[in-house]
Design a protein around this motif. Sequence first.
Motif, mmCIF file in Angstrom:
data_model
loop_
_atom_site.group_PDB
_atom_site.id
_atom_site.type_symbol
_atom_site.label_atom_id
_atom_site.label_comp_id
_atom_site.label_asym_id
_atom_site.label_seq_id
_atom_site.Cartn_x
_atom_site.Cartn_y
_atom_site.Cartn_z
ATOM 1 N N LEU A 508 -59.221 67.361 -61.254
ATOM 2 C CA LEU A 508 -57.847 67.864 -61.314
ATOM 3 C C LEU A 508 -57.764 69.199 -60.582
ATOM 4 N N THR A 509 -58.232 69.183 -59.347
ATOM 5 C CA THR A 509 -58.213 70.396 -58.533
ATOM 6 C C THR A 509 -56.802 70.645 -58.019
ATOM 7 N N ALA A 510 -56.630 71.802 -57.421
ATOM 8 C CA ALA A 510 -55.324 72.121 -56.834
ATOM 9 C C ALA A 510 -54.983 71.146 -55.713
ATOM 10 N N ARG A 511 -56.027 70.601 -55.083
ATOM 11 C CA ARG A 511 -55.802 69.632 -54.011
ATOM 12 C C ARG A 511 -55.221 68.342 -54.568
ATOM 13 N N PHE A 512 -55.878 67.826 -55.612
ATOM 14 C CA PHE A 512 -55.440 66.620 -56.313
ATOM 15 C C PHE A 512 -55.026 65.531 -55.318
ATOM 16 N N ASP A 513 -55.977 65.169 -54.435
ATOM 17 C CA ASP A 513 -55.651 64.233 -53.365
ATOM 18 C C ASP A 513 -55.790 62.795 -53.837
ATOM 19 N N ARG A 517 -57.041 60.946 -57.416
ATOM 20 C CA ARG A 517 -56.128 60.076 -58.168
ATOM 21 C C ARG A 517 -56.739 58.688 -58.380
ATOM 22 N N SER A 518 -57.392 58.171 -57.344
ATOM 23 C CA SER A 518 -57.987 56.831 -57.450
ATOM 24 C C SER A 518 -59.102 56.813 -58.492
ATOM 25 N N ILE A 519 -59.929 57.867 -58.498
ATOM 26 C CA ILE A 519 -61.024 57.938 -59.475
ATOM 27 C C ILE A 519 -60.462 57.999 -60.889
ATOM 28 N N PHE A 547 -48.642 62.499 -63.602
ATOM 29 C CA PHE A 547 -49.553 61.437 -63.174
ATOM 30 C C PHE A 547 -50.342 60.891 -64.367
ATOM 31 N N LEU A 548 -50.849 61.744 -65.195
ATOM 32 C CA LEU A 548 -51.656 61.318 -66.346
ATOM 33 C C LEU A 548 -50.795 60.534 -67.346
ATOM 34 N N ARG A 549 -49.562 60.965 -67.516
ATOM 35 C CA ARG A 549 -48.674 60.235 -68.430
ATOM 36 C C ARG A 549 -48.355 58.849 -67.871
ATOM 37 N N GLN A 550 -48.171 58.774 -66.575
ATOM 38 C CA GLN A 550 -47.819 57.503 -65.940
ATOM 39 C C GLN A 550 -48.924 56.469 -66.087
ATOM 40 N N TYR A 551 -50.192 56.923 -66.010
ATOM 41 C CA TYR A 551 -51.305 55.974 -66.027
ATOM 42 C C TYR A 551 -52.021 55.909 -67.382
#
Length: 593
Positions: A508-513, A517-519, A547-551
């Motif tokens: 959950l870095t600032a990049r959050f690429d 997300r896939s991992i 994102f965390l709530r969605q998945y």
Amino acid sequence: MDDTLLLTTLNAGVRAGSESVQERAATSLNLTRQIMHHTREGIVLMDPRGRVLEVNPAFCRLSELDAADIEGCHLTRINEALHERRYYRDIWLRLQQQGDWQGEVQHHNRDGQLVTHWLILRLVRNHDGRIVYIIGILDDISRLRQSEDQLSYLAHHDALTDTANRTFLLSWFDEVTAAIAPPEPLSLLFIDLDRFKPINDSFGHGVGDEVLKVLAARLQTRIDANDMVARIGGDEFVMIWRGTLTRTELMTRAAALLEQIQRPVLVGGYELSVGASIGISFYPEHGRDIDTLLRYADNAMYQAKRCGGTKVCLFDGVQLSYLEQQQRLTTEFHRALEEHQLFLEYQPTLAVDDQRLISVEALLRWRHPELGVLYPDQFLSAVKAAGLLLPLAEWVFTEAARQVGLWQQQHHWQGRVSINLSGLELEQQKVGRLLALLQRLGVAPEHFILELCGDFMMRRSESLTGMLNGLRDAGIKMFLNNVGRGRFNFNKLGQLPIDGIKLDHSLLTARFDELDRSIIRSLLLLSRTLGIGVVACGVEHEEQMRFLRQYGCDAVQGRLLASPVGPHELDAVIAASGAADAGGDYSIPCNDS
């Protein structure tokens, strides 16, 4: 041959006075000559000046000279090319003072090889004390010396790679540093192979041994006669370069060494490649004893590994300050326990759906009187060095249990407290001590969550699994920490006795690429399939939360929603959250997010 018998016989001849005594002496002399002729030791009889009077066949064989070439000559003529006059003067002085001398003598044989003999010299005196003969006994000890040299070599060299071993490295270093004054600079390289363990695991130790032999031979090509290379562990080598090198010269030479190591190795039809992480310390800049230099170079090597491996890292002042501080903290940690310098902060773990307080994470702190507040990553290695990990774990359990008791009394809160014991080598007796401690404190185990590092869990045996099952049966929940960092075996995840996992904050870095997300999506899907909970650590942005709530992530921890606070500040959070009666099925570990 017993030279005492020979001396006795000669003395008998010297003391002969009457005709009958002379006859007996002649008989004794004949017997002596027979013994001299058949014995395997070389025997030489000389006059008081050292001129050869008689030699036996064994002496001719050992010296590779004919009797006619020896008799009448001074004994020193045989070895005059190998020994100085002072050498013979010392022997003669010893003979005069003590009546005997023994030691090694050498000569070159007909093949030009140096042969070592053991020579015993004795003076024979008459009844007036006058020297009448010098007798010498010669024995070939070349094979004995060769055997001793071979045993010495085996004792000081690694049997697999033929490099020096640790014993020889230490003695060599002591000899070199004692001989150079003022101190000559030395560069000590601690070399740890990268990617070697997979070769052993996949291809077997036979292939691994062949790889080590090839790599050791390559290392030996990077030194000269004044340098040293030694194997001190399974895949660990030490190289010492003598002489003054600038930092640029040193790094250029080390880079060439890395390139040499990285070249593929052909073994049994396989083309195998390894790398190396190299740490370098300097004599006398960083220390004058090799143990210190090895420790510093080892520290620099681990720094190279932390940077991704296959790198060279020089030990520097920053690392020196860190190690000195660790030594200081190791010494002072006993006082920290005695003087109540340790304390706990607590970070809430909140449900993703309604931000309800589920559990809290106990965060260990050390309020050092001079260094300020220290965090676990600053002092846990010092605690381990002091042998106090278990007392520390007991202190954390005791303090957390005491606080749980207060919260239950004041707020009727039934949530759990998560404690991270990563790094503590769990043993059955230690686990039993922790459970007994909770029982003495009157706090039920079901109010606790125990977190262990993913790397620790993944590589442990069935005995650990049994212990973890025992803890779960007692009511303690188990979470796998730092998932997403380090080694992780997805196939083994379903076999572990755990209740949930914690996603490492590095995901959950600032990049959050898209890779992050896939991992996370994959881990959330896998966890739902296995029926275990998931806590995401390090949530600091609304985008991450959505994102965390969605998945379907269960719970989160991070500064977006709540920062670590003291127990009194947490009282207000508990009272205001409506979580007083919440049981809380999820948790979070003890590491800072």
